[in-house]
Design an enzyme around this catalytic site. Structure first.
Site, PDB file in Angstrom:
ATOM      1  CG  MET A  16      -1.925  -1.130   1.221  1.00 12.01           C
ATOM      2  SD  MET A  16      -2.859  -1.233  -0.325  1.00 12.01           S
ATOM      3  CE  MET A  16      -3.358  -2.940  -0.262  1.00 12.01           C
ATOM      4  CG  ASP A  48      23.876 -12.170   2.139  1.00 15.03           C
ATOM      5  OD1 ASP A  48      23.707 -13.410   2.116  1.00 15.03           O
ATOM      6  OD2 ASP A  48      24.372 -11.537   1.194  1.00 15.03           O
TER       7      ASP A  48
END
Length: 163
Positions: free
Chosen positions: A79, A131
């Site tokens: 949204m 990561d």
């Protein structure tokens, strides 16, 4: 935590999700600042500071990831309006022991705020740190991530109270 009762604006008269129409709102300068942390072993943080992680300069890559994420927030959060950002700044600090703090400041001049962009920037930067360092340590902890403040717009300024 006390809150005023507000109508949910992301639902239409049928109760279905919608993107809010902001076309009638005035353009204003909007700024949001968010912060998050990555907790890790002192040795992992030392390797980040010394730029001795095998995958490269962790903070440089995380900084770029945060900026890219801010620019692409509407691709992730259904949204959110696509926004023309006028500035994104990602900063890092550490406590000298086991916690890396990531701060994102996002700016635009427009009809809707940049809170989600700042929160997304911090989250993407933190995930990138994870990561790049997961070969060193898999039990790093990301969070909390929080909006520290925002300025501009109809709802006015917000500053997170100290907890």
């Amino acid at each position: 935590m006390e809150r005023e009762e507000q109508a949910l604006t992301h639902f239409n008269e049928q109760g279905r999700a919608r993107m809010v129409d902001v076309s009638g709102k005035a353009d204003t300068v909007r700024v949001a600042v968010a912060e998050g942390q990555v907790r890790m072993a002192p040795e992992t943080l030392r390797r980040i500071r010394e730029r001795s992680v095998a995958k490269g300069d962790v903070l440089s890559v995380a900084q770029i990831a945060g900026i890219q994420a801010a620019k692409r927030t509407s691709d992730w959060i259904p949204m959110c309006h696509p926004l023309a950002l006028t500035g994104v700044d990602i900063r890092f600090a550490d406590d000298g022991n086991d916690t890396l703090t990531i701060t994102a400041e996002v700016k635009t001049t427009g009809k809707t705020g940049v809170e989600m962009e700042a929160l997304t920037a911090v989250s993407a930067a933190a995930l990138t740190v994870y990561d790049m360092c997961k070969a060193l340590q898999k039990d790093m902890v990301i969070g909390p991530v929080a909006l520290l403040g925002k300025t501009g717009g109809k709802s006015g300024d917000y500053v997170r109270s100290a907890t």
